[in-house]
Structure formats: C-alpha cells, structure tokens
Design a protein around this motif. Structure first.
Motif, mmCIF file in Angstrom:
data_model
loop_
_atom_site.group_PDB
_atom_site.id
_atom_site.type_symbol
_atom_site.label_atom_id
_atom_site.label_comp_id
_atom_site.label_asym_id
_atom_site.label_seq_id
_atom_site.Cartn_x
_atom_site.Cartn_y
_atom_site.Cartn_z
ATOM 1 N N ASP A 142 0.623 -1.247 -0.085
ATOM 2 C CA ASP A 142 0.049 -0.013 -0.042
ATOM 3 C C ASP A 142 0.951 1.121 -0.151
ATOM 4 O OD1 ASP A 142 -2.398 1.435 0.073
ATOM 5 O OD2 ASP A 142 -2.311 1.401 2.118
ATOM 6 N N GLU A 143 1.969 1.256 0.835
ATOM 7 C CA GLU A 143 2.938 2.381 1.056
ATOM 8 C C GLU A 143 3.650 2.626 -0.332
ATOM 9 O OE1 GLU A 143 3.290 2.429 5.721
ATOM 10 O OE2 GLU A 143 4.799 1.384 4.590
ATOM 11 N N LEU A 144 4.062 1.502 -0.876
ATOM 12 C CA LEU A 144 4.802 1.764 -2.338
ATOM 13 C C LEU A 144 3.918 1.829 -3.262
ATOM 14 C CD1 LEU A 144 7.548 -0.922 -1.229
ATOM 15 C CD2 LEU A 144 7.769 1.566 -1.343
ATOM 16 N N GLU A 145 2.613 1.924 -3.161
ATOM 17 C CA GLU A 145 1.767 2.068 -4.197
ATOM 18 C C GLU A 145 1.790 3.087 -5.320
ATOM 19 O OE1 GLU A 145 -1.856 3.233 -4.429
ATOM 20 O OE2 GLU A 145 -2.036 2.450 -6.189
ATOM 21 N N PRO A 146 2.307 4.239 -4.507
ATOM 22 C CA PRO A 146 2.574 5.419 -5.186
ATOM 23 C C PRO A 146 3.781 5.270 -6.516
ATOM 24 C CG PRO A 146 2.181 6.338 -3.182
ATOM 25 C CD PRO A 146 2.271 4.780 -3.182
ATOM 26 N N TYR A 147 4.773 4.357 -5.952
ATOM 27 C CA TYR A 147 5.857 4.121 -6.781
ATOM 28 C C TYR A 147 5.640 3.007 -7.620
ATOM 29 C CZ TYR A 147 8.432 6.920 -3.248
ATOM 30 O OH TYR A 147 8.772 7.715 -2.362
ATOM 31 N N SER A 148 4.878 2.191 -7.377
ATOM 32 C CA SER A 148 4.373 1.127 -8.350
ATOM 33 C C SER A 148 3.602 1.831 -9.744
ATOM 34 C CB SER A 148 3.639 0.053 -7.650
ATOM 35 O OG SER A 148 3.924 -0.106 -6.545
ATOM 36 N N ARG A 149 2.908 2.728 -9.042
ATOM 37 C CA ARG A 149 1.935 3.406 -9.911
ATOM 38 C C ARG A 149 3.095 4.371 -10.819
ATOM 39 N NH1 ARG A 149 -1.429 7.330 -8.547
ATOM 40 N NH2 ARG A 149 -0.697 7.029 -6.113
ATOM 41 N N MET A 150 3.950 5.027 -10.346
ATOM 42 C CA MET A 150 4.785 5.793 -11.158
ATOM 43 C C MET A 150 5.718 4.772 -12.227
ATOM 44 S SD MET A 150 8.454 7.632 -9.732
ATOM 45 C CE MET A 150 9.079 6.088 -9.542
ATOM 46 N N ALA A 151 6.064 3.632 -11.726
ATOM 47 C CA ALA A 151 6.839 2.712 -12.625
ATOM 48 C C ALA A 151 5.801 2.424 -13.628
ATOM 49 C CB ALA A 151 7.342 1.494 -11.671
ATOM 50 N N GLY A 152 4.739 2.075 -13.209
ATOM 51 C CA GLY A 152 3.696 1.546 -14.163
ATOM 52 C C GLY A 152 3.342 2.777 -15.348
ATOM 53 N N GLY A 153 3.444 3.931 -14.741
ATOM 54 C CA GLY A 153 3.004 5.077 -15.539
ATOM 55 C C GLY A 153 4.145 5.217 -16.680
ATOM 56 N N ALA B 7 6.207 4.977 -21.903
ATOM 57 C CA ALA B 7 7.015 4.302 -23.001
ATOM 58 C C ALA B 7 6.444 3.628 -24.157
ATOM 59 C CB ALA B 7 8.085 3.415 -22.175
ATOM 60 N N LEU B 8 5.301 2.691 -23.668
ATOM 61 C CA LEU B 8 4.565 2.030 -24.813
ATOM 62 C C LEU B 8 3.795 2.729 -25.425
ATOM 63 C CD1 LEU B 8 3.407 -1.168 -22.438
ATOM 64 C CD2 LEU B 8 5.008 -1.058 -24.222
#
Ligand SMILES: [Zn+2]
Length: 148
Positions: free
Chosen positions: A90-101, A106-107
């Motif tokens: 949950d806490e790392l979610e903003p970073y996961s979303r950043m990586a996903g974004g 890139a795609l």
C-alpha cells in the motif's frame, strides 16, 4: 487506502533531508576548521574535542536523516521498519504507479511510432469512377485508368 503519500510522510522526507544537510555541514566543518586552525596548537585539546563532537554528531545526523528520509519516502512497512507486506504494498503503491506510468508512457511512445508507420501504409484512395482502392500517391486508377 490512500492513493497519495501522506503529508506526515512528506514532512518526514523533507525533515530527513534537512537533518542530512545539517549533519553533512557539521561533518565537513571539522575539515574546514581543521585546515583554518592548522599549525595553531594553542587550544589543541579543545579543538580536538569540538572536532570529534561535530564529526560524530554530523555522522549521527546523517544516518538518522537518511533513515527518516527513507521512512518518509517509502513508509514504515515499505522501507522495511515494519514487516508487513500488505501495508508495504500500500505504501509503495505511489511508486508502483509511477513505474507503471513510466512503462505506459514508453509503450505509448512506441505505439505512436508504430501507429503512424502503419497508418502510412494503409491509406488508400477510392476511385470515384469504379470504386477500386488505390495507393495514396497513385495518379491513375489501377482498375479503370481514370485520373485520381
Ligand atoms: Zn477506377
């Protein structure tokens, strides 16, 4: 479930950064005063004690600042202080979303390039006389020979 990094964590992040800067300055000041007082041994013991205090204090501030900054950035569970994978996620979610974004960006970029290349190939012009699809840059219809 918060989608954004909480203000407490942001505060901790910046506070940790400030602590690190203060610690760094304190640590570096030992060398600066050491150079400035070079050759002056009138108060050697006092200077040595002050240098030691600043060097240790600076190092401790740097370490604490680094920890506070890490906890602020990634949360208690996310930075490994608490062993709670669910909360960490949950806490790392903003970073996961950043990586996903970033992956998505890139795609999108790749897709855009492929898309325009593919679009160039499929553009056809329909002959007004017979209805045959001709290449975009053709001057005469392939089927009936009329001008396009
Ligand atoms: Zn035609």
């Amino acid at each position: 479930m918060s989608k954004q990094i909480s203000s407490e964590r942001k505060t901790a992040f910046y506070l940790g950064g400030i602590l690190m800067v203060i610690g760094g300055i304190s640590f570096l000041s030992v060398f600066v005063t050491g150079i400035m007082n070079f050759g002056d041994f009138s108060n050697f013991e006092g200077q040595a004690r002050s240098s030691m205090a600043r060097a240790f204090g600076g190092m401790i501030l740097l370490i604490i600042g680094g920890i506070v900054r890490g906890v602020g950035a990634r949360g208690l569970a996310g930075s490994g202080v608490l062993l709670d994978p669910e909360q960490a996620r949950d806490e790392l979610e903003p970073y996961s979303r950043m990586a996903g974004g970033m992956v998505k960006d890139a795609l999108d970029e790749v897709d855009l390039n492929f898309g325009s290349a593919a679009a160039e190939k499929v553009i056809m012009i329909r002959c007004r006389a017979c209805g045959k699809l001709n290449e975009e840059d053709s001057k005469f219809c392939q089927e009936c020979g009329k001008g396009i």
